[in-house]
Design a protein around this motif. Structure first.
Motif, PDB file in Angstrom:
ATOM      1  N   LEU A 352      77.354  60.866  32.672  1.00 38.44           N
ATOM      2  CA  LEU A 352      77.541  61.443  31.482  1.00 38.44           C
ATOM      3  C   LEU A 352      78.757  60.862  30.962  1.00 38.44           C
ATOM      4  O   LEU A 352      80.374  61.379  31.734  1.00 38.44           O
ATOM      5  N   HIS A 353      79.201  60.307  29.715  1.00 34.22           N
ATOM      6  CA  HIS A 353      80.179  58.991  30.067  1.00 34.22           C
ATOM      7  C   HIS A 353      80.565  59.011  27.980  1.00 34.22           C
ATOM      8  O   HIS A 353      81.348  59.438  27.723  1.00 34.22           O
ATOM      9  N   VAL A 378      73.498  63.823  38.092  1.00 30.54           N
ATOM     10  CA  VAL A 378      74.004  63.461  37.215  1.00 30.54           C
ATOM     11  C   VAL A 378      75.929  63.632  37.140  1.00 30.54           C
ATOM     12  O   VAL A 378      75.865  64.940  38.352  1.00 30.54           O
ATOM     13  N   TYR A 379      76.433  62.852  36.926  1.00 27.71           N
ATOM     14  CA  TYR A 379      77.742  62.965  36.907  1.00 27.71           C
ATOM     15  C   TYR A 379      78.618  63.406  35.929  1.00 27.71           C
ATOM     16  O   TYR A 379      78.412  62.614  34.829  1.00 27.71           O
ATOM     17  N   PHE A 380      79.735  63.733  35.640  1.00 23.07           N
ATOM     18  CA  PHE A 380      80.466  64.068  34.777  1.00 23.07           C
ATOM     19  C   PHE A 380      81.826  64.346  35.052  1.00 23.07           C
ATOM     20  O   PHE A 380      82.378  65.126  36.261  1.00 23.07           O
ATOM     21  N   SER A 381      82.757  64.138  34.063  1.00 26.71           N
ATOM     22  CA  SER A 381      84.389  63.851  34.714  1.00 26.71           C
ATOM     23  C   SER A 381      84.794  64.689  33.761  1.00 26.71           C
ATOM     24  O   SER A 381      84.577  64.865  32.686  1.00 26.71           O
ATOM     25  N   HIS A 382      85.351  66.230  34.096  1.00 22.33           N
ATOM     26  CA  HIS A 382      86.350  66.864  33.223  1.00 22.33           C
ATOM     27  C   HIS A 382      87.376  66.001  32.438  1.00 22.33           C
ATOM     28  O   HIS A 382      88.206  66.347  31.045  1.00 22.33           O
ATOM     29  N   GLU A 414      84.706  62.638  44.377  1.00 24.45           N
ATOM     30  CA  GLU A 414      85.021  62.155  46.089  1.00 24.45           C
ATOM     31  C   GLU A 414      83.323  62.935  46.596  1.00 24.45           C
ATOM     32  O   GLU A 414      82.564  62.535  47.254  1.00 24.45           O
ATOM     33  N   LYS A 415      82.478  63.642  45.606  1.00 23.67           N
ATOM     34  CA  LYS A 415      81.687  64.587  46.597  1.00 23.67           C
ATOM     35  C   LYS A 415      80.154  63.868  45.732  1.00 23.67           C
ATOM     36  O   LYS A 415      79.086  64.148  46.752  1.00 23.67           O
ATOM     37  N   LEU A 416      80.356  63.043  44.370  1.00 22.25           N
ATOM     38  CA  LEU A 416      79.553  62.608  44.163  1.00 22.25           C
ATOM     39  C   LEU A 416      79.287  61.287  44.939  1.00 22.25           C
ATOM     40  O   LEU A 416      78.388  60.707  45.640  1.00 22.25           O
ATOM     41  N   GLU A 417      80.509  60.508  45.438  1.00 26.35           N
ATOM     42  CA  GLU A 417      80.246  59.465  47.026  1.00 26.35           C
ATOM     43  C   GLU A 417      79.363  60.223  48.176  1.00 26.35           C
ATOM     44  O   GLU A 417      78.494  59.332  48.708  1.00 26.35           O
ATOM     45  N   PHE A 441      81.549  55.749  36.425  1.00 22.33           N
ATOM     46  CA  PHE A 441      82.023  56.477  37.886  1.00 22.33           C
ATOM     47  C   PHE A 441      82.959  56.408  38.060  1.00 22.33           C
ATOM     48  O   PHE A 441      83.509  56.456  39.763  1.00 22.33           O
ATOM     49  N   ASP A 442      84.199  56.786  36.566  1.00 25.44           N
ATOM     50  CA  ASP A 442      85.940  56.982  37.642  1.00 25.44           C
ATOM     51  C   ASP A 442      86.215  55.947  37.832  1.00 25.44           C
ATOM     52  O   ASP A 442      87.240  55.926  39.682  1.00 25.44           O
TER      53      ASP A 442
END
Length: 454
Positions: A352-353, A378-382, A414-417, A441-442
Motif C-alpha cells: 500500500l503506497h 500486504v505491507y504498508f509503512s507508517h 524487517e518482518k516483511l523480509e 517496499f522501503d
C-alpha cells in the motif's frame, strides 16, 4: 533561442520534458525543493541540475519566455508568483506539450490502467517500422534513451494521465492533448484524493470524450462495461472502434498469438497485456502499419519497466515485479500470473503506497483483490502514511478490508523480509514471487531476500 524555466523540475516527467527541450536546443533552467535519482543524475549529466535546492524568484528574469509548472509546486510558490507578476506565460506540462505539438498528429492513450504498456507497445512497433515520431511515456522503454522526445517529427504518441495538470490547472492532463486518435483502456476508480467519488472519477472520462474533435478516432476496450458506458454516453460524435482480447494459447509460460498469418510467440503474458497489445496494433494499423508487420514487431516487445518485469530467476523460483497498485490492476496481474504459471506456487506481496490505497475510505475497494494468490502478503509503512498526511492504520484494520482470512499484513520492513523468505522456501513445486507496488517496499533488496532455500 527560447528560454523555458521549470518550477518543480525534479518530477519524473517534468525533468524528462526539460531534457527533451534541452536536446532540442532550448535554454532550460529549473528549480525544486528536492530532487532524487534518477532525475538528479539525469539533470546533472546534462548540466541542468540546480546549484541549490529551493525556490528563487530571482530566476524569473526578463529572458524567460515561458514557465512550465509541475504538480509538486503549490499555488503560492514564490517563483510562480514572480512569473505571474511579470506576465510570463505559465503552462502545466500537458499544456506545454500541446503547445509544441499542436501541428503534429496526436495519439493519446487514456484509461485507468494499461496506459504505459499500450503506449510502449505503439512506440516499439513504430520504431521497428522506422517511423519518425515523438513521444511521452511514464516509464523506461527498451530501445529508447529517454521517456520524452520532442523533435520535428509529424507524429507524437502520448500517455494520457487523468491526474490534475498543476496547482494552477486542476483539470486532468488528458484534457489538454486534443488527440486525433485515442485509446480508452479501462475505467476503475483511483486518485481518491482528487476524485472523492466514483461518479466524479468516471465523469472525467466522459468529459475527455466530449472534448475531442468531431470524427476523432477512439479505440475502446469492449470488455470493460464502464468504458462501454462512457462511450455510449459521450462518444456520439466520435469514430469509435472496439477492441478485445485476441485468440491465443500458452506454450511454456508464454502466450502464442493466433493470427491470420500464423502463430506469433510473444514475450509478455497475461490476458490484460494481450488486450493491450490488440489496442496498440489497432492504433498502428490506423497509422499505416500492416497487421502482419505489427505482429512481427510485437513479438520482440519485452515490456515497459516495472510492468510484469522479471527481477530474478533461479531453479525453483521466479521473481517478478509489477507497478500494480489499484484493485483492478492487482486482480489483472494475479490472473495473468495464475494463467501463465499454473504449476507454480504463487506468493503475492503488495505494498500500500499511493494516497488512495492508504486511505481507509478506499480500502474496501480491495476486497477479494488478493484472492488469486496461494499466499498473500500486504505491507504498508507508517512513514508513508505520515508523508501523505493520513491517519494511522493498524494491520488488523487493513486485513479486514481485503476479505481474506489467511492474509498476512505487515507494517515492519524487517518482518516483511522474513515473512517473504518463509513463504518462498520449502515448497514442493516451483514458486512465483510477485511483488506489486508503485513504490519500493522501503528499499528492500529483493535480489537478496528472494534466495530460494529448501
Amino acid at each position: 533561442m527560447q528560454h523555458i524555466h521549470f518550477i518543480a523540475v525534479g518530477g519524473a516527467i517534468m525533468h524528462q520534458l526539460a531534457l527533451a527541450l534541452h536536446r532540442k536546443g532550448y535554454i532550460v533552467t529549473g528549480s525544486d525543493d528536492e530532487i532524487t535519482d534518477p532525475a538528479k543524475s539525469n539533470l546533472a549529466a546534462a548540466e541542468l541540475l540546480p546549484a541549490q535546492f529551493g525556490w528563487f524568484p530571482g530566476k524569473i528574469t526578463s529572458s524567460v519566455q515561458a514557465v512550465v509548472l509541475g504538480m509538486h509546486a503549490k499555488a503560492d510558490n514564490p517563483e510562480l508568483l514572480a512569473a505571474k507578476k511579470a506576465g510570463i506565460p505559465v503552462y502545466s506540462f500537458p499544456q506545454y506539450v500541446y503547445e509544441v505539438s499542436k501541428d503534429k498528429k496526436r495519439v493519446v492513450v487514456a484509461g485507468s490502467h494499461g496506459k504505459t504498456t499500450i503506449t510502449s507497445m505503439i512506440m516499439h512497433i513504430l520504431r521497428l517500422q522506422g517511423m519518425d515520431f515523438d513521444y511521452l511515456v511514464g516509464a523506461r522503454v527498451a530501445g529508447f534513451d529517454q521517456s520524452v522526445r520532442l523533435s520535428d517529427a509529424p507524429l507524437i504518441v502520448l500517455e494520457g494521465d487523468e491526474y490534475p495538470a498543476s496547482a494552477e490547472e486542476r483539470k486532468p492532463k488528458i484534457f489538454f492533448y486534443h488527440p486525433h486518435i485515442s485509446v480508452l483502456s479501462g475505467i476503475a476508480w483511483d486518485h481518491i484524493n482528487v476524485f472523492p467519488t466514483y461518479d466524479n472519477y468516471f465523469n472525467q472520462f466522459e468529459q475527455y470524450l466530449l472534448g475531442m474533435a468531431e470524427g476523432a478516432k477512439v479505440y475502446y476496450n469492449s470488455e470493460d462495461t464502464e468504458v462501454i458506458r462512457a462511450i455510449s454516453t459521450s462518444g456520439g460524435k466520435l469514430a469509435v472502434h472496439p477492441y478485445a482480447t485476441p485468440p491465443f494459447h500458452y506454450e511454456d509460460g508464454y502466450p502464442v498469438m493466433e493470427t491470420a498469418d500464423g502463430n506469433v510467440k510473444v514475450s509478455v503474458f497475461g490476458r490484460h497485456n494481450l488486450l493491450n497489445m490488440r489496442a496498440a496494433i489497432d492504433v498502428c494499423m490506423e497509422l499505416g502499419v500492416s497487421e502482419k508487420a505489427c505482429f512481427e514487431a510485437i513479438a520482440s516487445f519485452m515490456g515497459a519497466a516495472r510492468r510484469l518485469e522479471k527481477v530474478k530467476e533461479e531453479p525453483g523460483l521466479l521473481v517478478y515485479r509489477d507497478f500494480a497498485h489499484a484493485p483492478s490492476k492487482l486482480r489483472a496481474t494475479l490472473n495473468a500470473v495464475r494463467e501463465a504459471y499454473a504449476t507454480h506456487h504463487l506468493v503475492a506481496c503488495f505494498e500500500l503506497h499511493t494516497f488512495s490505497s492508504l486511505n481507509e475510505q478506499f480500502l474496501n475497494e480491495y476486497a477479494g483483490s488478493m484472492d488469486g494468490a496461494d499466499d498473500a502478503i500486504v505491507y504498508f509503512s507508517h512513514h508513508a502514511l505520515k508523508l501523505k498526511g493520513l491517519p494511522t492504520l493498524d494491520t488488523a484494520t487493513v486485513k479486514s478490508y481485503f476479505g481474506r482470512e489467511d492474509l498476512i499484513v505487515s507494517d515492519d520492513k524487517e518482518k516483511l523480509e522474513a515473512t517473504v523468505r518463509k513463504h518462498i522456501s520449502g515448497k514442493d513445486k516451483p514458486v512465483f514471487l510477485l511483488l506489486m507496488s508503485s513504490g519500493t517496499f522501503d528499499g528492500i533488496d529483493w535480489n537478496s531476500v528472494s534466495s530460494h532455500k529448501k
